[in-house]
Scaffold this active site. Structure first.
Site, PDB file in Angstrom:
ATOM      1  N   LYS A   1      11.666  58.696 -11.444  1.00 24.28           N
ATOM      2  CA  LYS A   1      10.474  57.901 -11.757  1.00 24.28           C
ATOM      3  C   LYS A   1       9.350  58.024 -10.735  1.00 24.28           C
ATOM      4  O   LYS A   1       9.593  58.056  -9.533  1.00 24.28           O
ATOM      5  CB  LYS A   1      10.881  56.435 -11.886  1.00 24.28           C
TER       6      LYS A   1
ATOM      7  N   GLY B   1      17.168  58.073   3.376  1.00 23.92           N
ATOM      8  CA  GLY B   1      15.987  57.228   3.545  1.00 23.92           C
ATOM      9  C   GLY B   1      15.035  57.730   4.616  1.00 23.92           C
ATOM     10  O   GLY B   1      13.815  57.721   4.436  1.00 23.92           O
TER      11      GLY B   1
ATOM     12  N   GLY C   1      18.132  61.698  -0.839  1.00 20.75           N
ATOM     13  CA  GLY C   1      18.845  61.288  -2.061  1.00 20.75           C
ATOM     14  C   GLY C   1      19.705  62.370  -2.678  1.00 20.75           C
ATOM     15  O   GLY C   1      20.560  62.958  -2.021  1.00 20.75           O
TER      16      GLY C   1
ATOM     17  N   ARG D   1      29.208  64.468   9.152  1.00 23.58           N
ATOM     18  CA  ARG D   1      28.460  63.683  10.153  1.00 23.58           C
ATOM     19  C   ARG D   1      29.154  63.708  11.511  1.00 23.58           C
ATOM     20  O   ARG D   1      28.485  63.689  12.548  1.00 23.58           O
ATOM     21  CB  ARG D   1      28.277  62.246   9.664  1.00 23.58           C
TER      22      ARG D   1
END
Ligand code: AMP
Length: 403
Positions: A200, A384, A361, A39
Site C-alpha cells: 500500500k 524498520g 520487511g 544475527r
C-alpha cells in the site's frame, strides 16, 4: 565513513572492558532452538576484533518482547550455545544486565571468555531511553561499541544514552551497514534508481516523498502502483480488482508532481498479470492496461513489458536501492517479475556495473526467493531501521556515533 567513530578511534584496548550492544534477537522455535543464526554470526567478527585488541568483551542485547523480568521465554540464555559455537570461545551468561552480580562476574572474567548479559528489555527503562539505567549498564565497561544497526531507529537506553557515557564507536557490522547504505542513498554514484514495491502507498509515503527528491529514477510496482496508475487515469483499475487506495489519489498526484519538479523519472507498470483467484497457480493472464478486467480478476504481478522496461532502466543506472516486491512473490507464478528484475540486478552487480542495496520487511525474503540474496552488493536485514533510512530520517543509534 570518517564521519562516524569506528573501533580504531577507541585507541589501545588492552586490559579494557568493551561492552558490545549487539542485536541477538534471533528467531527461535518452541523448544528454544535458534532457527537462524545470521544475527549471531554477523556480530562475531566484532567480538573477535575487540578480543584481538586485548579487550574483555561483555555482550548485551534485547530479545523478543518480554513481559518484565524473569520471562524465561525471552531469556538470552537460550542463545549461549549458538554464540559459543560461532565464536569458538566460552560464553559466560549472567542472569541480569545490571547490578552486583554483573559487576562481580566482570571483575573475575578471563581474557579468553566473553560475557553475555540477560535481555535488556527485562527493564522497562531500556525502551524509555532512561539515562540512570544506561549509567548502571556501562558501570562495568571502559568503552562502548554498537553493532545493533537494526535497532538504531530507536532511541533506547542501550542505543543512545549508554553510548554517551563512555568513549564509543560502531562495531564492524554497524560500520559495514552504514557504509553500504551511504553508498546507496547518501553518496551514490549516479544515475541512481530506486525500486519500490509492496502493498500500500499509505505505508510508504515518507519513503516515496524522500526518494523522489534524491533518486534519478523511481520504479513503483506491487499493489502500491495501482493507486498511481488510477491517479494517472487508468480507469480499468478499481477497488475490486486491485489494492488501489482511492483516498490516496491526490497524494499520489502530489508525489508525481514533486518527482517532476526534482527531475525524477517515475516508471509505472505497462502491463499486468491478473489472476482469477488469490492462490498459487491460479488461472492468470497478462494484459495491457486498457484490457484489465473490471471484475472477476485481481492484479497480482506486473507483466513482461514492464519487466523489460525496468531492466532497461537498470542498465542505464550505476546504483540501485530496492524495497518491496513487485508482485505477490509469496505465490507462484506471481513472483515472476520480482525474480526477473532481481536476477537482472544481480547480473549487473556481478558484472561490476551496478551497486545494489536492498532491504526492509519482505524484501529480504523476496530476494532469497529469487535466489539472488548473496549476489547483491548489500542486503540489509534491518527492517524498520532500513526503511527509516530510506525515508531520509536520522537514526538515533547511528547519529550518536558521529565524531
Ligand atoms: P510491504 O510490506 O508493504 O513491502 O508489502 C509486501 C507485500 O506486498 C507482500 O506480501 C506482497 O505479496 C504484497 N504485494 C505486492 N504486490 C501486490 C499486489 N499486486 N497485490 C497484492 N499484494 C501485493
Amino acid at each position: 565513513m570518517t564521519e562516524y567513530k569506528t573501533i580504531e578511534d577507541l585507541g589501545d584496548l588492552s586490559g579494557k572492558v568493551a561492552m558490545l550492544r549487539a542485536d541477538l534477537n534471533v528467531p527461535m522455535d518452541e523448544n528454544f532452538n535458534v532457527t537462524n543464526t545470521a544475527r549471531i554470526d554477523r556480530t562475531v567478527p566484532t567480538i573477535k576484533n575487540l578480543m584481538e585488541k586485548g579487550a574483555k568483551v561483555v555482550v548485551i542485547s534485547h530479545f523478543g518482547r518480554p513481559e518484565g523480568k524473569g520471562d524465561m521465554k525471552n531469556s538470552l540464555s537460550h542463545i549461549v550455545k549458538d554464540l559459543e559455537k560461532a565464536l569458538g570461545k566460552k560464553v559466560v551468561f549472567v542472569e541480569d544486565c545490571i547490578g552486583e552480580v554483573v559487576e562481580n562476574t566482570v571483575k573475575n572474567m578471563s581474557n579468553d571468555e566473553i560475557l553475555l548479559l540477560e535481555n535488556l528489555r527485562f527493564y522497562n527503562e531500556e525502551k524509555k531511553g532512561d539515562e540512570t539505567f544506561a549509567k548502571e549498564l556501562v558501570k562495568v565497561c571502559d568503552v562502548y561499541v554498537s553493532d545493533a544497526f537494526s535497532t538504531a531507529h530507536r532511541a533506547h537506553a542501550s542505543m543512545v544514552a549508554a553510548a554517551k557515557q563512555r568513549p564509543s564507536s560502531m562495531g564492524l557490522l554497524m560500520a559495514e551497514e552504514v557504509n553500504a547504505l551511504s553508498t546507496g542513498l547518501n553518496n551514490p554514484v549516479r544515475p541512481l534508481i530506486a525500486v519500490v514495491g509492496g502493498s500500500k502507498v499509505s505505508t510508504k509515503l515518507d519513503l516515496l516523498n524522500n526518494l523522489v527528491k534524491k533518486v534519478d529514477k523511481l520504479v513503483i510496482s506491487g499493489g502500491m502502483a495501482h493507486t498511481f496508475m488510477k491517479a494517472n487515469g487508468i480507469d480499468t483499475i478499481n477497488e475490486e480488482n486491485s489494492l488501489v487506495q482511492m483516498d490516496m489519489l491526490d497524494t499520489a498526484k502530489e508525489i508525481m508532481a514533486t518527482a517532476k519538479a526534482n527531475n525524477c523519472e517515475i516508471i509505472l507498470p505497462k502491463d499486468v498479470v491478473v489472476s482469477k483467484e488469490f492462490k498459487p497457480m491460479a488461472e492468470h493472464k497478462t494484459v495491457e492496461l486498457s484490457d484489465i478486467p473490471q471484475t472477476g480478476w485481481s492484479l497480482l504481478d506486473v507483466g513482461a513489458k514492464t519487466i523489460e522496461a525496468i531492466n532497461a532502466k537498470l542498465d542505464e543506472c550505476k546504483t540501485l536501492v530496492w524495497n518491496g516486491p513487485l508482485g505477490v512473490f509469496e505465490m507462484k507464478p506471481f513472483d515472476k517479475a520480482t525474480n526477473a528484475v532481481a536476477e537482472h540486478a544481480a547480473k549487473l552487480t556481478e558484472e561490476g556495473k551496478l551497486t545494489s542495496v536492498a532491504g526492509g520487511g519482505d524484501t529480504v525474503s523476496a530476494l532469497e526467493n529469487a535466489g539472488v540474496a548473496n549476489k547483491f552488493t548489500y542486503i540489509s536485514t534491518a527492517g524498520g531501521a532500513f526503511l527509516e533510512w530510506m525515508e531520509g530520517k536520522e537514526l538515533p543509534g547511528v547519529q550518536v556515533m558521529k565524531k
